[in-house]
Design an enzyme around this catalytic site. Sequence first.
Site, PDB file in Angstrom:
ATOM      1  N   HIS A  96      85.913  35.850 -45.097  1.00  0.00           N
ATOM      2  CA  HIS A  96      84.973  34.747 -44.899  1.00  0.00           C
ATOM      3  C   HIS A  96      85.381  33.856 -43.739  1.00  0.00           C
ATOM      4  CE1 HIS A  96      82.401  34.836 -48.739  1.00  0.00           C
ATOM      5  NE2 HIS A  96      82.949  36.027 -48.561  1.00  0.00           N
ATOM      6  N   HIS A 264      84.601  46.050 -51.027  1.00  0.00           N
ATOM      7  CA  HIS A 264      84.344  46.020 -52.465  1.00  0.00           C
ATOM      8  C   HIS A 264      85.134  47.079 -53.221  1.00  0.00           C
ATOM      9  CE1 HIS A 264      80.248  43.863 -51.650  1.00  0.00           C
ATOM     10  NE2 HIS A 264      81.313  43.113 -51.386  1.00  0.00           N
TER      11      HIS A 264
END
Length: 724
Positions: A96, A264
């Site tokens: 992020h 993921h």
Amino acid sequence: MNVEVKGGCPFAHGGNTSLEKPVTKWWPKALNLDILHQHGARTNPMDADYDHRSAAKALDHAAVKADVKALMTESQDWWPADWGHYGGLMIRLAWHSAGSYRMGDGRGGAGSGNIRFAPLNSWPDNASLDKARRLLWPVKKKYGNALSWADLIILSGNMAYETMGLKTFGFGFGRADIWGPETDINWGLEDEWLADSANRYEDLDTPSTMYNPLASVHMGLIYVNPEGVNGVSDPARSALHVRETFARMAMNDEETAALTCGGHTVGKAHGGGGAHDSIGAEPEGAGVEAQGFGWANPGQNGKASDAFTSGIEGAWTANPTQWDMGYFDYLFNYEWEQTKSPAGANQWRPVDMPEDKKPVDATDPSIRHDPMMTDADMAMKVDPIYNKICQKFMADPDYFADTFARAWFKLTHRDMGPKANYLGPDVPSEDLIWQDPIPAGSTSYDVDAVKAKIADAGLSAADLIATAWDSARTYRGSDKRGGANGARIRLAPQKDWAANEPQRLDKVLKALEQIASDTGASIADVIVLAGNVGLEQSIKAAGAKVAVPFTPGRGDATDEMTDAESFSVLEPLADGFRNYQKEAYAVGPEELMLDRAQLLGITAAEMAVLLGGMRVLGTNHGGSKHGVFTDREGQLTNDFFVNLTDMNNSWHPVGSDGLFEIRDRSSGNVKWTATSADLVFGSNSILRAYAEVYAQDDNSEKFVRDFVAAWTKVMNADRFDLQA
């Protein structure tokens, strides 16, 4: 002083000029110059002679890496680790931090540690990343100044993957921290978090119509909405938005699929109970007793499995602390159906998955839960392009691991610029095209001989100066791309940009390329040196004598070293310094000039002196006379400022095209024409203060010296090889 306080504070605290109430609140059309000085010396706590690059070189890199790896499994009671491993949290922090980068203007990204400050530190998408930064604090505290937060945040992601079994592609130290938020980044015009995506598009069903330079689909998100476009689940539609937003962050389809699947492969999402309003305020909205923490989880009870961040709940794989192919096993070997998380968020669950195949609880290994997929994950399955790429990954796990490692390296290093900016033992030896590689240039040629040949080439000083400027002005400090080094102005796409006047450019380059060939100098050096020669001629013509500094060593890039498509975003759509604008835009020429000045890394005073000099030098695009306030065109004088501030003149708008006439106040005769990029230096109170300095009788020589210094700064902006 006796002050009786009734319902208010007696002090002004900055009054009308405070950050909370800037001048532009009262006068919205005022040109706000703050972005040119946002990281000035007054905000920096380091000593004036502190050199971060030298400090980072001396850092014990191996010891730092070992300490970061160790903390991954040192679970803390105040924020317990999922399955006893902080890897997923640290990867999300690094991702992020880097993921705010967008290729359109090169802003955002991990290169400055900006995620520590608002608004990024309080974006909804960054919930609980404040905990990750606090977990890293002991390492930062131990190694001090030499280890920047910007480096540590990205390093934590790398070390997380390595402790989970991935062979990373490499790592570069060398990022320097900022000490306050980046105020120059347009994150969007919405007044609320996660506002309707339609605000960002001309047509939400056509992702390419997202307004530039934005890349994320909502205010407060890094990429796309994991619950679906505008929160409506539709994986096929999500795939189109995933493709567009990742493309705006410089990723192709294979890199996008690798990052999605590899990101993921580890960790989990958190939304086990309650709803979004069950957690506390974000860091910037929390009380002082929170000490910078936000998103308090009052019902967590010390359990990692009870943490709440996004509202989506569950792991993507059976082994969330290991790098493996489990993500693909789940996604492609089971059917999936839409469901809701305990917090009511859209997500997907597997149909008829055996209990023993499910991941165990993040706190209690005796409990198992359904895994989950988001809309973006399902897009990897339903979109034919992404599906084909995933099939290739599944057939060759080593290829997947290598593709992901390279894409992760690109994601986390893209805004560092060329490899010359990387430090440390793990810098990959391979040159990657997205790093805009440039070979080393020669320094052994005779500079004076080259200058003599340039002077005899029959080219005007204005052409020499304009060509050097056009070559250098593409530099943007946001991601350290562009600039004169590499001489890419002679390659596609730059050689054909309208801003570069292709016909004129071709004539100049042919002469300069021949000089480079004859003397052994690089074309890049000859272009910059030609600008210097033109300047020295113009300075001499004005009756002054100031040498223009020059440092050889630029190299020449080739077409094979240049990703032409990615360079298209560097095209100058406007350049106030040459009074050029490709077409009409929603903002005025002065706003566009301010944006370019900020990307070039120059101050407001440097912006002023450069524009005033470029005008009198006759370097306007296409030979335009707007702003050429002198009858000595071609001489480097302070006439632009002298005549701009002369009250014997008056200023008048002409028509609706943003043009103005400067008339003699007595006779009414038109003396000059101008654009708003010219007249703002007399109308804006700050810029007028600079204009008055350079218009003074005692500062004509200072003007020349300051112009040369600012010019040299721009010409050397991308000379990373000159850094310590």
